[in-house]
Design a protein around this motif. Structure first.
Motif, PDB file in Angstrom:
ATOM      1  N   PRO A  35       0.812  -1.224   0.000  1.00  0.00           N
ATOM      2  CA  PRO A  35       0.000   0.000   0.000  1.00  0.00           C
ATOM      3  C   PRO A  35       0.840   1.266   0.000  1.00  0.00           C
ATOM      4  CG  PRO A  35      -0.019  -1.024   2.171  1.00  0.00           C
ATOM      5  CD  PRO A  35       0.629  -2.003   1.234  1.00  0.00           C
ATOM      6  N   THR A  36       2.022   1.210   0.607  1.00  0.00           N
ATOM      7  CA  THR A  36       2.871   2.394   0.655  1.00  0.00           C
ATOM      8  C   THR A  36       3.209   2.894  -0.737  1.00  0.00           C
ATOM      9  OG1 THR A  36       3.843   1.744   2.775  1.00  0.00           O
ATOM     10  CG2 THR A  36       5.097   3.298   1.428  1.00  0.00           C
ATOM     11  N   LEU A  37       3.502   1.994  -1.637  1.00  0.00           N
ATOM     12  CA  LEU A  37       3.876   2.375  -2.996  1.00  0.00           C
ATOM     13  C   LEU A  37       2.668   2.548  -3.913  1.00  0.00           C
ATOM     14  CD1 LEU A  37       6.937  -0.010  -3.466  1.00  0.00           C
ATOM     15  CD2 LEU A  37       7.010   2.470  -3.131  1.00  0.00           C
ATOM     16  N   GLU A 104     -12.986   3.721  -4.774  1.00  0.00           N
ATOM     17  CA  GLU A 104     -12.449   3.291  -6.062  1.00  0.00           C
ATOM     18  C   GLU A 104     -10.971   3.635  -6.187  1.00  0.00           C
ATOM     19  OE1 GLU A 104     -14.965   5.210  -8.858  1.00  0.00           O
ATOM     20  OE2 GLU A 104     -16.686   3.868  -8.507  1.00  0.00           O
ATOM     21  N   ALA A 105     -10.556   4.763  -5.591  1.00  0.00           N
ATOM     22  CA  ALA A 105      -9.148   5.159  -5.665  1.00  0.00           C
ATOM     23  C   ALA A 105      -8.263   4.199  -4.874  1.00  0.00           C
ATOM     24  CB  ALA A 105      -8.982   6.580  -5.134  1.00  0.00           C
ATOM     25  N   LEU A 106      -8.738   3.766  -3.710  1.00  0.00           N
ATOM     26  CA  LEU A 106      -7.962   2.831  -2.892  1.00  0.00           C
ATOM     27  C   LEU A 106      -8.053   1.407  -3.405  1.00  0.00           C
ATOM     28  CD1 LEU A 106      -8.796   4.188   0.682  1.00  0.00           C
ATOM     29  CD2 LEU A 106      -6.816   4.708  -0.750  1.00  0.00           C
ATOM     30  N   GLY A 107      -9.161   1.082  -4.062  1.00  0.00           N
ATOM     31  CA  GLY A 107      -9.306  -0.211  -4.716  1.00  0.00           C
ATOM     32  C   GLY A 107      -9.168  -1.393  -3.776  1.00  0.00           C
ATOM     33  N   ALA A 108      -8.502  -2.425  -4.282  1.00  0.00           N
ATOM     34  CA  ALA A 108      -8.365  -3.676  -3.530  1.00  0.00           C
ATOM     35  C   ALA A 108      -7.456  -3.540  -2.324  1.00  0.00           C
ATOM     36  CB  ALA A 108      -7.834  -4.771  -4.452  1.00  0.00           C
TER      37      ALA A 108
END
Length: 211
Positions: A35-37, A104-108
């Motif tokens: 998630p960081t990248l 939607e921006a963060l997604g899965a």
């Protein structure tokens, strides 16, 4: 104020700062790199992921600490994962309810909080061995440290890659953005720069301590 109370407050502060600075998940322990990248293309995404992860981390560690003496050792990891997954599902639905655009921006990566090694590591290494208050403070420090790390990357990438911060334009319409910063390679470049900065700060601190 008694010496015991002063000692307890010192332990509480040290327990909190352990995750914020000395064992920062991003810049020191280099954990949670997925998630960081992936989500740090903007400060808003970074802040949202940091808050979501902190909520899951604190809630999970609190519950793990409360039931630590009731869970058989043979099934402790499975139990921790179920607890973490429950809070992640709650966060998933909350973000959908608050903002579909953010969801939607963060997604899965919201669902992937379940497998974030920071959370499971805190549950196994700390919460399962300490009382609730100390576990919550330690988890909160780790969550704040993780959020700071995400926000540092997200803000840098958004400023250089779009000339904005939290969607607010900083340099006017004539600014030429560094498009690479909002692409996957930009995440590695910015992370490398922050890691170098933290390494230099630690080296200087150690040098002063030895002098």
């Amino acid at each position: 104020m008694s010496l015991t109370k002063q000692a307890d407050e010192g332990i509480t502060f040290d327990t909190f700062m352990e995750g914020v600075w000395r064992q920062n998940p991003v810049f020191v322990m280099v954990l949670g790199m997925c998630p960081t990248l992936a989500v740090t293309v903007s400060a808003e995404n970074a802040m949202s992921m940091g808050i979501a992860t902190t909520f899951v981390l604190v809630s999970s560690c609190l519950l793990v600490s409360m039931i630590r003496n009731l869970v058989p050792k043979e099934v402790r990891i499975a139990t921790y994962i179920v607890i973490i997954a429950t809070f992640v599902t709650l966060v998933d639905y909350l973000i959908q309810a608050v903002s579909l655009k953010l969801y939607e921006a963060l997604g899965a990566f919201i669902q992937l909080i379940v497998v974030n090694c920071i959370i499971l590591g805190r549950a196994e290494a700390h919460a399962s061995k300490n009382p609730p208050l100390k576990s919550v403070i330690n988890a909160l420090g780790m969550g704040v440290g993780f959020t700071i790390g995400l926000l540092a990357l997200g803000a840098t990438r958004e400023i250089l890659g779009a000339g904005k911060l939290f969607g607010i334009s900083l340099f006017g319409e004539h600014f030429q953005p560094w498009v690479v910063m909002v692409l996957p390679p930009g995440g590695f470049f910015v992370l490398g720069g922050w890691l170098l900065l933290f390494s230099l700060l630690r080296s200087r601190k150690e040098a002063r301590a030895e002098a």
